[in-house]
Structures are given as structure tokens and as C-alpha cells.
Design a protein around this motif. Structure first.
Motif, PDB file in Angstrom:
ATOM      1  N   ARG A 139      11.041  -3.200  40.957  1.00 49.78           N
ATOM      2  CA  ARG A 139      10.360  -2.640  42.132  1.00 49.78           C
ATOM      3  C   ARG A 139      11.286  -1.641  42.849  1.00 49.78           C
ATOM      4  O   ARG A 139      10.909  -0.518  43.168  1.00 49.78           O
TER       5      ARG A 139
ATOM      6  N   GLU B  40       3.476   5.020  35.469  1.00 52.07           N
ATOM      7  CA  GLU B  40       2.285   4.199  35.710  1.00 52.07           C
ATOM      8  C   GLU B  40       2.473   2.800  35.120  1.00 52.07           C
ATOM      9  O   GLU B  40       2.184   1.798  35.771  1.00 52.07           O
ATOM     10  N   ARG B  41       2.965   2.743  33.892  1.00 57.25           N
ATOM     11  CA  ARG B  41       3.199   1.433  33.250  1.00 57.25           C
ATOM     12  C   ARG B  41       4.236   0.643  34.031  1.00 57.25           C
ATOM     13  O   ARG B  41       4.111  -0.553  34.230  1.00 57.25           O
ATOM     14  N   THR B  42       5.281   1.347  34.494  1.00 56.13           N
ATOM     15  CA  THR B  42       6.350   0.668  35.238  1.00 56.13           C
ATOM     16  C   THR B  42       5.819   0.104  36.541  1.00 56.13           C
ATOM     17  O   THR B  42       6.218  -0.981  36.964  1.00 56.13           O
ATOM     18  N   GLU B  43       4.904   0.852  37.185  1.00 55.71           N
ATOM     19  CA  GLU B  43       4.291   0.377  38.432  1.00 55.71           C
ATOM     20  C   GLU B  43       3.591  -0.960  38.189  1.00 55.71           C
ATOM     21  O   GLU B  43       3.766  -1.917  38.959  1.00 55.71           O
ATOM     22  N   THR B  44       2.853  -1.054  37.096  1.00 57.59           N
ATOM     23  CA  THR B  44       2.142  -2.295  36.767  1.00 57.59           C
ATOM     24  C   THR B  44       3.139  -3.433  36.549  1.00 57.59           C
ATOM     25  O   THR B  44       2.975  -4.535  37.079  1.00 57.59           O
ATOM     26  N   THR B  45       4.172  -3.173  35.766  1.00 60.39           N
ATOM     27  CA  THR B  45       5.169  -4.203  35.465  1.00 60.39           C
ATOM     28  C   THR B  45       5.897  -4.638  36.723  1.00 60.39           C
ATOM     29  O   THR B  45       6.148  -5.826  36.933  1.00 60.39           O
TER      30      THR B  45
ATOM     31  N   ALA C 222       4.833  -4.482  39.865  1.00 59.99           N
ATOM     32  CA  ALA C 222       3.923  -5.234  40.735  1.00 59.99           C
ATOM     33  C   ALA C 222       3.776  -6.665  40.217  1.00 59.99           C
ATOM     34  O   ALA C 222       3.788  -7.623  40.990  1.00 59.99           O
ATOM     35  N   ARG C 223       3.654  -6.810  38.897  1.00 59.36           N
ATOM     36  CA  ARG C 223       3.507  -8.132  38.294  1.00 59.36           C
ATOM     37  C   ARG C 223       4.769  -8.967  38.538  1.00 59.36           C
ATOM     38  O   ARG C 223       4.705 -10.146  38.875  1.00 59.36           O
TER      39      ARG C 223
END
Ligand SMILES: [Fe+2]
Ligand SMILES: [Fe+2]
Length: 304
Positions: free
Chosen positions: A245, A283-288, A290-291
């Protein structure tokens, strides 16, 4: 543009940045940041007491993070070799390489003094870890000058955040003061490299975009070759000292924004392709990220 042409074209920018750096960098003295009166002799020729687990007053995560930060700083000879090889040792580039090395050197000196005097970590384990880490050396993943410039732009900011948050996590005023002081150095290093890469964008936007994308999508912390790094990094991330994050929000995005990577016009097909890869990765990093934060919060809530 070839690497040699780029180095040559950037030389005046390096000279200008050096001037700016000399104006804003404040002289400071590591010895003023160490609580020497807390020091006691260790075992060995001075016949003091060996380090014991109970000596350390630091929380475990802060201790691990301090060790990672220090071992990272310790590998300076290898970093110097890498940037001296790419940037050269002559002219403004060489002046910067040596100045940067001199500034970085005090980080390891000061952190080691602090940890030893306050008995914050096991000095035997630390020395053994230093030997293993330095004997492994450090080799940059990035063979081009632009790749290295992009890497150090992010890496300096990453170490700034890591030092600052480690200081906070230590819960010790003196430790926080020292690491905040070191973080201020790292911030100026980041500015230097970030401004240089900005100039490189002007000179050769397509090649620079490719270099930035390659670095962002493969970025590893400079201490990633430390023994047991994965486990240590997990503890550091769980504590919120340095995690994905923060990496995305406080390291990658501010630098990318400063370079206006998503507002640049006039890229050729390859430059556009690089930028698209970069956007998809973010974009993929944002998802990871957040998870990761959601899971960490769940875990914390469970543990009450
Ligand atoms: Fe440093
Ligand atoms: Fe630095």
C-alpha cells in the motif's frame, strides 16, 4: 539516443542539481544522535557482559526493520560500484557519485552506533548477517543508465519511507530522531535522481518510459538479498512500516505523477506500449495492495 549521448546531454543537469543539492543539504553529525551514556562494555577483551535478549527495549518488528535497513545501508560498496560503473567517476557525474557515497556512508555508521550503544539488537548476529550480506554483493537488475536512474529514484524514496516508519515503530524518541534525519538525506537523494530522470524524459521520452515501466514492474527493495528477507519483509509489512500500500501510494505514484507519465504526449508506438504496460501493472498492484490491507485489518480485528 545512445547511453553515452544521454550521459553527455545530462551532464549540465547533473551540475545544476549538484548546486541545488549543496544549497539544501544540511551538514549533520552522526555522533550527536547516539545516546553514548547508555553504552556498556560487551564481553571480549573489555570483560563486560554479552548481549542478552532482554537488553533490547525495541518492539520486534522495529528491531527487524532496523536490521534490514542497516544491512541495506551496509552494502554501500556494491552500490557505489554499480553507479560509478554506469554514471562514471569524472565531471559532475563523478562529483555526485562520490558525494552520494559519502552521505550514504554515515547512515550505516549512525544506525550501527545507535543499535550497539543501546543494545537494541544482538551484535554478534548482526555482524554475521553483515558478513553474509556483503559477501553476496549487490548487482543491479538494470543494465542501462535510464534503468538505474529510474531505480534509484524509487529506491531512495522507498528507503526514506522505510527509515521514517521504522523510527516511528521503535517507540523511542532518539531512534525516531536519528531515522528521521537519515530519511531527510534519502529524500534529497530521491529529488536529485527524480529531477535527472525528468530531464531524461525531455531528451528521449520513449526510451525513458520503457526504463520506468521495466523498473516499476520488477522493483525489488535494495535489501532483498538479505538472508531471510521474505520473512522479515512480511513482518515489516504486517506492522505497516513498509508494505505494498505504501509502496504504491507513497513511492510509485508520487514519483510517476511528478514525471507526468500519464500526461505525456508525442510518444511513439513503443513508448505508448510501455505506458500501457505501466498502467496495467499499477491497476493490478492497486488490487493486491487493497486486498493485503483488508486481510491485515481482519487479522488485527481477530486478534483484538
Ligand atoms: Fe541511506
Ligand atoms: Fe540515499
Amino acid at each position: 539516443m545512445t547511453q553515452t549521448e544521454l550521459l553527455h546531454e545530462l551532464e549540465p543537469v547533473v551540475a545544476g542539481e549538484l548546486d541545488r543539492h549543496h544549497k539544501v543539504a544540511k551538514e549533520w553529525f552522526p555522533h550527536e544522535y547516539i545516546p553514548w551514556s547508555e553504552g556498556r562494555d560487551f564481553d571480549g577483551p573489555y570483560g563486560g557482559r554479552a548481549w542478552e535478549e532482554g537488553d533490547s527495549k525495541l518492539p520486534e518488528a522495529a528491531r527487524i526493520s532496523l536490521i534490514v535497513n542497516l544491512l541495506t545501508e551496509d552494502n554501500l560498496p556494491s552500490y557505489h560500484h554499480e553507479i560509478a560503473t554506469t554514471f562514471g567517476r569524472d565531471g559532475a557525474w563523478g562529483t555526485w557519485v562520490h558525494r552520494w557515497t559519502a552521505e550514504e556512508n554515515r547512515h550505516g555508521v549512525a544506525i550501527r552506533d545507535y543499535l550497539t550503544v543501546t543494545r537494541a539488537v544482538d551484535p554478534v548476529a548482526l555482524e554475521r548477517a553483515r558478513m553474509v550480506h556483503m559477501e553476496g554483493g549487490f548487482q543491479t537488475e538494470y543494465t542501462t543508465m535510464l534503468g538505474q536512474l529510474a531505480y534509484v529514484s524509487f529506491q531512495e524514496l522507498a528507503t526514506r519511507i522505510a527509515h521514517r516508519n521504522t523510527g516511528k515503530a521503535s517507540g523511542e524518541e532518539g531512534c525516531e530522531r536519528l531515522l528521521a534525519r537519515i530519511a531527510a538525506d534519502e529524500n534529497l537523494h530521491m529529488l536529485f535522481y527524480r529531477n535527472l530522470l525528468n530531464a531524461a524524459f525531455e531528451l528521449d521520452p520513449n526510451q525513458t518510459m520503457r526504463a520506468v515501466t521495466d523498473v516499476v514492474t520488477t522493483f525489488q527493495m535494495p535489501g532483498s538479498t538479505i538472508e531471510g528477507f521474505t520473512r522479515k519483509a512480511m513482518i515489516i509489512a504486517n506492522e505497516g512500516i513498509y508494505d505494498l500500500r505504501l509502496h504504491l501510494d507513497d513511492v510509485l505514484m508520487p514519483v510517476l505523477r511528478q514525471w507526468s507519465v500519464f500526461d505525456k504526449t508525442g510518444l511513439d508506438a513503443e513508448g505508448e506500449q510501455a505506458r500501457e504496460e505501466l498502467a496495467a501493472f499499477l491497476e493490478r498492484t492497486e488490487t493486491t495492495a487493497a486486498r493485503f490491507v483488508a486481510r491485515r485489518e481482519e487479522r488485527r480485528a481477530r486478534m483484538g
